[in-house]
Write a protein that holds these residues in place. Structure first.
Motif, PDB file in Angstrom:
ATOM      1  N   TYR A   1       0.913  -1.259  -0.051  1.00 50.48           N
ATOM      2  CA  TYR A   1      -0.036  -0.199  -0.046  1.00 50.48           C
ATOM      3  C   TYR A   1       0.909   1.182   0.074  1.00 50.48           C
ATOM      4  O   TYR A   1       1.786   1.563   0.700  1.00 50.48           O
ATOM      5  CB  TYR A   1      -0.902   0.001   1.272  1.00 50.48           C
ATOM      6  CG  TYR A   1      -1.627   1.208   1.515  1.00 50.48           C
ATOM      7  CD1 TYR A   1      -2.830   1.493   1.084  1.00 50.48           C
ATOM      8  CD2 TYR A   1      -1.141   2.163   2.376  1.00 50.48           C
ATOM      9  CE1 TYR A   1      -3.438   2.615   1.216  1.00 50.48           C
ATOM     10  CE2 TYR A   1      -2.007   3.456   2.548  1.00 50.48           C
ATOM     11  CZ  TYR A   1      -3.029   3.538   1.935  1.00 50.48           C
ATOM     12  OH  TYR A   1      -4.005   4.783   2.182  1.00 50.48           O
ATOM     13  N   ARG A   2       0.637   2.302  -1.033  1.00 50.27           N
ATOM     14  CA  ARG A   2       1.267   3.538  -0.864  1.00 50.27           C
ATOM     15  C   ARG A   2       0.431   4.468  -0.154  1.00 50.27           C
ATOM     16  O   ARG A   2      -0.751   5.058  -0.615  1.00 50.27           O
ATOM     17  CB  ARG A   2       1.477   3.810  -2.334  1.00 50.27           C
ATOM     18  CG  ARG A   2       2.389   5.349  -2.289  1.00 50.27           C
ATOM     19  CD  ARG A   2       2.957   5.536  -3.715  1.00 50.27           C
ATOM     20  NE  ARG A   2       1.840   5.624  -4.765  1.00 50.27           N
ATOM     21  CZ  ARG A   2       1.019   6.681  -5.335  1.00 50.27           C
ATOM     22  NH1 ARG A   2       1.276   7.735  -4.521  1.00 50.27           N
ATOM     23  NH2 ARG A   2      -0.097   6.582  -5.983  1.00 50.27           N
TER      24      ARG A   2
ATOM     25  N   GLU B   1      -6.898  11.790   3.310  1.00 56.30           N
ATOM     26  CA  GLU B   1      -7.118  12.667   2.422  1.00 56.30           C
ATOM     27  C   GLU B   1      -8.670  12.833   1.536  1.00 56.30           C
ATOM     28  O   GLU B   1      -8.868  13.457   0.555  1.00 56.30           O
ATOM     29  CB  GLU B   1      -6.283  12.240   0.980  1.00 56.30           C
ATOM     30  CG  GLU B   1      -4.971  12.308   1.097  1.00 56.30           C
ATOM     31  CD  GLU B   1      -3.857  12.171  -0.063  1.00 56.30           C
ATOM     32  OE1 GLU B   1      -3.616  13.138  -0.756  1.00 56.30           O
ATOM     33  OE2 GLU B   1      -3.855  10.896  -0.223  1.00 56.30           O
ATOM     34  N   GLY B   2      -9.617  12.262   2.466  1.00 52.69           N
ATOM     35  CA  GLY B   2     -10.896  12.395   1.903  1.00 52.69           C
ATOM     36  C   GLY B   2     -11.452  11.476   0.713  1.00 52.69           C
ATOM     37  O   GLY B   2     -12.277  11.973   0.090  1.00 52.69           O
ATOM     38  N   LEU B   3     -10.457  10.476   0.411  1.00 54.70           N
ATOM     39  CA  LEU B   3     -10.719   9.596  -0.746  1.00 54.70           C
ATOM     40  C   LEU B   3     -11.785   8.671  -0.418  1.00 54.70           C
ATOM     41  O   LEU B   3     -11.684   8.057   0.592  1.00 54.70           O
ATOM     42  CB  LEU B   3      -9.423   9.044  -1.289  1.00 54.70           C
ATOM     43  CG  LEU B   3      -8.443  10.215  -1.562  1.00 54.70           C
ATOM     44  CD1 LEU B   3      -7.067   9.463  -2.033  1.00 54.70           C
ATOM     45  CD2 LEU B   3      -8.767  11.211  -2.942  1.00 54.70           C
ATOM     46  N   THR B   4     -12.587   8.248  -1.462  1.00 54.93           N
ATOM     47  CA  THR B   4     -13.217   7.220  -1.331  1.00 54.93           C
ATOM     48  C   THR B   4     -12.472   5.564  -1.452  1.00 54.93           C
ATOM     49  O   THR B   4     -11.395   5.816  -1.831  1.00 54.93           O
ATOM     50  CB  THR B   4     -14.378   7.025  -2.636  1.00 54.93           C
ATOM     51  OG1 THR B   4     -13.691   7.016  -3.819  1.00 54.93           O
ATOM     52  CG2 THR B   4     -15.096   8.470  -2.671  1.00 54.93           C
ATOM     53  N   GLU B   5     -12.894   4.801  -1.075  1.00 53.39           N
ATOM     54  CA  GLU B   5     -12.308   3.214  -1.022  1.00 53.39           C
ATOM     55  C   GLU B   5     -12.077   3.194  -2.541  1.00 53.39           C
ATOM     56  O   GLU B   5     -10.967   2.457  -2.705  1.00 53.39           O
ATOM     57  CB  GLU B   5     -13.077   2.438  -0.382  1.00 53.39           C
ATOM     58  CG  GLU B   5     -12.253   1.176  -0.081  1.00 53.39           C
ATOM     59  CD  GLU B   5     -13.119   0.132   0.608  1.00 53.39           C
ATOM     60  OE1 GLU B   5     -12.835  -1.058   0.387  1.00 53.39           O
ATOM     61  OE2 GLU B   5     -14.111   0.488   1.170  1.00 53.39           O
ATOM     62  N   GLU B   6     -13.002   3.353  -3.583  1.00 55.32           N
ATOM     63  CA  GLU B   6     -12.706   2.950  -4.784  1.00 55.32           C
ATOM     64  C   GLU B   6     -11.507   3.780  -5.496  1.00 55.32           C
ATOM     65  O   GLU B   6     -10.616   3.107  -5.943  1.00 55.32           O
ATOM     66  CB  GLU B   6     -14.004   3.229  -5.715  1.00 55.32           C
ATOM     67  CG  GLU B   6     -13.976   2.877  -6.896  1.00 55.32           C
ATOM     68  CD  GLU B   6     -15.318   3.208  -7.848  1.00 55.32           C
ATOM     69  OE1 GLU B   6     -15.203   3.106  -9.216  1.00 55.32           O
ATOM     70  OE2 GLU B   6     -16.192   3.551  -7.161  1.00 55.32           O
ATOM     71  N   VAL B   7     -11.494   5.203  -5.153  1.00 54.31           N
ATOM     72  CA  VAL B   7     -10.283   5.809  -5.738  1.00 54.31           C
ATOM     73  C   VAL B   7      -9.066   5.351  -4.885  1.00 54.31           C
ATOM     74  O   VAL B   7      -8.141   5.442  -5.624  1.00 54.31           O
ATOM     75  CB  VAL B   7     -10.707   7.477  -5.456  1.00 54.31           C
ATOM     76  CG1 VAL B   7      -9.123   8.300  -5.834  1.00 54.31           C
ATOM     77  CG2 VAL B   7     -11.814   7.872  -6.449  1.00 54.31           C
ATOM     78  N   ALA B   8      -9.086   5.248  -3.797  1.00 56.12           N
ATOM     79  CA  ALA B   8      -7.949   4.811  -3.120  1.00 56.12           C
ATOM     80  C   ALA B   8      -7.321   3.499  -3.593  1.00 56.12           C
ATOM     81  O   ALA B   8      -6.178   3.555  -3.656  1.00 56.12           O
ATOM     82  CB  ALA B   8      -8.366   4.820  -1.547  1.00 56.12           C
ATOM     83  N   LEU B   9      -8.019   2.559  -3.775  1.00 55.98           N
ATOM     84  CA  LEU B   9      -7.705   1.478  -4.433  1.00 55.98           C
ATOM     85  C   LEU B   9      -6.961   1.720  -5.637  1.00 55.98           C
ATOM     86  O   LEU B   9      -5.855   1.009  -5.913  1.00 55.98           O
ATOM     87  CB  LEU B   9      -8.919   0.330  -4.454  1.00 55.98           C
ATOM     88  CG  LEU B   9      -9.132  -0.263  -3.046  1.00 55.98           C
ATOM     89  CD1 LEU B   9     -10.470  -1.188  -3.243  1.00 55.98           C
ATOM     90  CD2 LEU B   9      -8.263  -0.917  -2.255  1.00 55.98           C
TER      91      LEU B   9
ATOM     92  N   TYR C   1      -3.624   3.887  -4.720  1.00 60.62           N
ATOM     93  CA  TYR C   1      -2.609   3.512  -3.467  1.00 60.62           C
ATOM     94  C   TYR C   1      -2.386   2.050  -3.382  1.00 60.62           C
ATOM     95  O   TYR C   1      -1.510   1.703  -2.892  1.00 60.62           O
ATOM     96  CB  TYR C   1      -3.176   4.177  -2.306  1.00 60.62           C
ATOM     97  CG  TYR C   1      -3.361   5.712  -2.400  1.00 60.62           C
ATOM     98  CD1 TYR C   1      -1.980   6.314  -2.224  1.00 60.62           C
ATOM     99  CD2 TYR C   1      -4.479   6.467  -2.221  1.00 60.62           C
ATOM    100  CE1 TYR C   1      -1.994   7.834  -2.086  1.00 60.62           C
ATOM    101  CE2 TYR C   1      -4.573   7.784  -2.262  1.00 60.62           C
ATOM    102  CZ  TYR C   1      -3.310   8.261  -2.250  1.00 60.62           C
ATOM    103  OH  TYR C   1      -3.133   9.561  -2.310  1.00 60.62           O
ATOM    104  N   ALA C   2      -3.464   1.471  -4.175  1.00 62.33           N
ATOM    105  CA  ALA C   2      -3.298  -0.363  -4.044  1.00 62.33           C
ATOM    106  C   ALA C   2      -2.074  -0.532  -4.970  1.00 62.33           C
ATOM    107  O   ALA C   2      -2.265  -0.299  -6.119  1.00 62.33           O
ATOM    108  CB  ALA C   2      -4.317  -0.823  -4.284  1.00 62.33           C
ATOM    109  N   LEU C   3      -1.085  -1.231  -4.426  1.00 58.01           N
ATOM    110  CA  LEU C   3       0.267  -1.687  -5.337  1.00 58.01           C
ATOM    111  C   LEU C   3       0.138  -3.050  -5.487  1.00 58.01           C
ATOM    112  O   LEU C   3       0.958  -3.456  -6.297  1.00 58.01           O
ATOM    113  CB  LEU C   3       1.519  -0.860  -5.016  1.00 58.01           C
ATOM    114  CG  LEU C   3       1.420   0.498  -4.477  1.00 58.01           C
ATOM    115  CD1 LEU C   3       2.971   0.919  -3.919  1.00 58.01           C
ATOM    116  CD2 LEU C   3       1.420   1.187  -5.902  1.00 58.01           C
TER     117      LEU C   3
END
Length: 954
Positions: free
Chosen positions: A262-263, A291-299, A302-304
């Motif tokens: 994870y980044r 950062e107030g990101l939704t889980e979908e955007v985060a994945l 940031y998901a590596l």
């Protein structure tokens, strides 16, 4: 109207000097003094000489303080066992003992040193041990007198003490059996260690308390990996022991666990178990929510990648403090660990082989050895690159988020989160109450799973294994022998089997060594080059003989060559200076008490060991392991365990709570027999309670039993053998009571066999209250008071009272030891002690009756009593004697007016019991309302005949 005469002088009222008021605190010491003067213990041994043996081996309490209430209960239970077995006719000697070595006593002596500002390390060891010996001897004397005051009958003039030279020599000899059979090894393993007491501790010396610790998340940068994209990422570990980070040598992962690469928003990359990401984000604030990101955007951003734990094999990280060089610059491998779970943390576990069992085993399997960075006092050793000479590691401030460890990690950029809010259970020393640590030190161990080492001169045939072909197989391991012994042992209650069984099944090797001064030394010589200990029978014999002559002080450098003899050179050998775990001392007591010959009345193995349930971890287990290793079986046939004594509210007793109950003060207020009655009335197999109200209830129970004896003594005044009458000539009521006594006898025998003392006491109490006082005595008081002395009915009654007396005083003697003696001496002042008597033989008094009939009669009697009560309450009648009763026509045949103590009883229709006042006049002597009484105050026919005989000159 005729003037009424006073007939009170013609009534045969009970006569006795036995007081209703017990006065136990004043009376008991005198009875105890008489027992001591008469040497009642030796009298008992002589009376039972040659009989079947019953051996209860006493578990040794520590000689370091006054008797407490749990101590009292324990010894009362033991005394009850010994006395009931003696009552059954067996030879049941009791040799009390004390544990005199080890930390409990050494700690007390050190406390005195600290008060005097003395340093123990500056005192010669022999002088310090002498003070420990004197301290233990003083408390042995104190506790001995306190236990004697409880009425415990034993060989008080010749108890066993683990500090006796003979005992110390036997312990050494038992240790040598382990050595000569290959059941010892020296190794470095993590053991529970007390930085305060500066010694290893046994599991039995540890208690668990809830604490709040600092939890931290620490990043270890990955420098090499078969997964290239992980290089530069950070493997995150979580721990509640920050002080172990300076001793970290590896990281463990779960082979079947999924890990997320994870980044974070700050650009750093982390490796954390998928199932623990949310917990990790919550602790560190490094999740997408920052950062107030939704889980979908985060994945998406940031998901590596996600990897199976097994994919991490070969990955290398570096310690956060790697810049210090040396130890900290070495690579930290990621290793597969089956113990890694996703219950909490990050799914990655930092490994410090010095401070954890799993850590030690995993690292050792990969060639990583302990570094012994933490000293015995809990400080890092002075030459340690990070925090050298600092500590103590158990200090919360040292581990705090703003403490030196977290501060350094934070400055290195490796501390992702730290908070002092993690609540959990943690081991503490039950003496110092301080936290303990797992610490790897060189110690002496007994292996639990080594085969082929148990066969020596003392190994019985049943401890050897043979295969079907008859060839010899390796002897079973100590664990296997112990588990087999548990299967063959009786446990009371039965749940004790699973308790000790699960402990033995999962326990690690037995740590025998302690780094203290007061104890039996590990009398081994280790070759300086080979590291092998010397197992020479002649050397061993010389050591044992020296200890037998002068105790543990015999083990010294000055005498090393003397022990080694001409065959070895002292300079080639290291003399071990550790002492034995005190549990090895107590675990060996069966050897020097039951086998030494010093107490010829006892024998091995013991029939019974009896202690609190905490001894499944302690004495029961150490005795089991010691005996299985040296004799192939347990030293006991049965193990009985009792629970703990709580206060009246069910809370654990504590001086700080002020809820302790002092048995010495209870004896001052109530007497020892009241404590005994309490101890034997509770369900000891579970935790039980004591308090003022409970003791008042016990005192009331005691009074009822005492009054039963008082009545029997009074009613038997002047009774002699010529008055006896045979069972066949007795009325049915007397035969019924004898049948009840026979059934009571059987239930009491069963209770003794089951060690069910709660039932034993309840059966006696219920019999006295319900069958005797409220029934038999009540019905027959008219017969006792008013029948002629030669009347067969009165003779039958008094014969049964004598049988009851002889039985009940024996049944009560193991419980109410002082009262039973007082009762017996009241009737037989020149006789022997009640405690020399045997279980009553009721064969000559056996009686058969229609049980169902008498149950129905007693049930009907209760209904009649209930029906009479309203008339008594409203003063329509003065007593049941003035009542005329109608009962159902189906009532069993009997003298119902006698049983119900009424004027008349008639049989009516239906099931209704009815009552009305009688019209008959009242006899002036017996107060019965009878048709032949002409007027109130005149005599009935029976009383007229009895009074006439009394007034007629012989």
């Amino acid at each position: 109207m005729t003037e009424q005469r006073d007939y009170r002088s013609t009534v045969f009222l009970p006569k006795t000097d036995f007081p209703m008021k017990a006065g136990l605190p004043q009376k008991e010491p005198g009875i105890l003094a008489r027992w001591q003067a008469d040497d009642i213990y030796r009298q008992t041994r002589a009376a039972r000489a040659g009989r079947e043996k019953f051996i209860l081996h006493d578990g040794p309490p520590y000689a370091n303080g006054d008797m407490h209430i749990g101590h009292a209960l324990n010894h009362i239970l033991k005394d009850m066992v010994v006395r009931t077995q003696t009552l059954l006719g067996k030879d049941a000697p009791y040799v009390p003992g004390w544990d005199c070595h080890g930390l409990p006593i050494e700690w007390k002596v050190e406390e005195e040193y600290r008060k005097q500002k003395k340093n123990k390390d500056e005192v010669p060891p022999e002088e310090f041990r002498a003070e420990c010996r004197a301290y233990a001897a003083r408390w042995v004397d104190v506790q001995r007198e306190q236990l004697k005051r409880l009425g415990i009958n034993g060989d008080w003039d010749n108890p066993y003490l683990t500090m006796d030279f003979q005992a110390e020599a036997t312990i050494v000899a038992e240790l040598m059996k382990f050595a000569t059979s290959g059941q010892l090894y020296r190794g470095a393993k993590p053991v529970m260690w007390s930085p305060v007491e500066k010694t290893a501790l046994a599991e039995a010396e540890v208690e668990y308390e809830d604490i709040v610790s600092t939890q931290i998340d620490v990043a270890f940068e990955i420098t090499e990996s078969p997964i290239p994209e992980l290089v530069g990422a950070h493997a995150v570990i979580w721990t509640t022991t920050p002080w172990t980070i300076p001793v970290n040598q590896a990281i463990a992962y779960g082979p079947e666990v999924d890990y997320h690469h994870y980044r974070a928003h700050d650009g750093r990359r982390f490796l954390v178990a998928v199932d623990l990401l949310e917990q990790f984000f919550a602790r560190t604030g490094l999740g997408p929510q920052a950062e107030g990101l939704t889980e979908e955007v985060a994945l998406a951003e940031y998901a590596l990648g996600t990897y199976r734990g097994s994919d991490l094999a070969g990955t290398i990280a570096r310690h956060p403090m790697h810049a210090l060089g040396g130890f900290f610059a070495k690579p930290r491998p990621l290793l597969a660990g089956d113990f890694v779970t996703t219950d909490s943390g990050t799914g990655l576990v930092h490994m410090a082989p010095d401070h954890g069992e799993d850590d030690f085993d995993l690292c050792k399997a990969h060639g990583i050895e302990p570094v012994f960075a933490v000293e015995g006092d809990g400080k890092y050793r002075a030459d340690w690159l990070w925090l050298g000479g600092e500590g103590s590691v158990i200090n919360p401030k040292f581990n705090a988020p703003d403490g030196p460890i977290c501060t350094a990690l934070r400055e290195a950029g490796a501390l992702l989160a730290a908070s002092a809010d993690y609540r959990h259970s943690y081991p503490h020393s039950w003496r110092s109450k301080a936290k303990v640590i797992f610490r790897c030190t060189p110690q002496w161990f007994v292996p639990m799973d080594r085969h082929g080492v148990l066969e020596h001169e003392d190994t019985p045939p049943e401890a050897r294994w043979e295969n079907e072909g008859g060839s010899q197989e390796p002897s079973p391991s100590l664990r296997q022998l112990a588990m087999e012994a548990i299967a063959q042992t009786r446990f009371v209650p039965e749940k004790g089997r699973n308790r000790i069984g699960s402990m033995v099944e999962g326990r690690p090797d037995w740590v025998l060594s302690r780094q203290r001064a007061w104890g039996v030394p590990i009398t081994l010589f280790v070759h300086r080059e080979s590291g092998q200990y010397l197992a020479d029978p002649e050397v061993n014999a010389r050591i044992v003989a020296a200890v037998r002559e002068s105790g543990v002080d015999a083990w010294s450098d000055a005498r090393a060559q003397e022990y080694l003899g001409n065959a070895y050179r002292a300079e080639d050998y290291e003399r071990v200076t550790d002492i034995l775990d005190v549990w090895f001392d107590s675990g060996s007591t069966h050897a020097f008490v039951l086998e030494s010959g010093r107490w010829p009345d006892v024998q091995w193995p013991a029939d019974l060991y009896l202690e609190g349930s905490d001894q499944h971890r302690g004495w029961f287990q150490s005795s089991l392991l010691e005996s299985c290793a040296t004799r192939g079986r347990a030293p006991y046939n049965t193990v009985l365990t009792h629970g703990f004594t709580m206060d009246a509210k069910g809370l654990k007793m504590s001086k700080s709570l002020g809820n302790t109950v002092n048995p010495l003060k209870v004896m001052e207020q109530y007497g020892a027999d009241i404590i005994r009655l309490w101890a034997l009335s509770v369900d000891y197999t579970e935790d039980h309670r004591i308090g003022d109200e409970i003791l008042k209830g016990v005192a009331d129970q005691y009074r009822k039993i005492r009054n039963t004896f008082r009545y029997l003594l009074g009613a038997l005044d002047g009774f002699g053998p010529d008055e006896r009458i045979g069972v066949d000539a007795m009325p049915e009521l007397e035969r019924y009571v004898l049948a009840l006594l026979g059934r009571l006898d059987g239930r009491l025998r069963q209770a003794v066999g089951d060690y069910d003392f709660n039932t034993y006491v309840r059966e006696i109490s219920d019999f006295c209250n319900e069958d005797l006082s409220a029934f038999f005595f009540d019905i027959r008081k008219d017969c006792l008071y008013c029948d002629a002395p030669a009347d067969p009915r009165r003779r039958a009654y008094r014969t049964v009272l004598d049988v009851l007396f002889q039985a009940l005083v024996r049944y009560a003697a193991p419980v109410l030891v002082f009262t039973a003696e007082e009762v017996w001496q009241s009737r037989y002042p020149a006789g022997e002690s009640v405690h020399l008597l045997e279980w009553p033989d009721l064969a000559a008094h056996a009686a058969e009756v229609d049980e169902a009939k008498w149950q129905a009669l007693r049930a009907l009697r209760e209904k009649v009593t209930e029906a009479i009560e309203p008339l008594r309450r409203d003063k329509v009648i003065g007593s049941s004697l003035a009542a005329e009763v109608s009962v159902p026509g189906t009532a069993p045949e009997a003298d119902l007016a006698e049983l119900f103590i009424t004027a008349t009883v008639t049989r009516g229709q239906g099931d209704v019991v009815s009552v009305s006042p009688t019209t008959y006049h009242k006899c002036g002597r017996c107060w019965r309302h009878l048709p032949e009484v002409a007027e109130d105050g005149a005599l009935c026919d029976r009383c007229d005949e009895v009074v006439g005989a009394m007034e007629t000159p012989a």
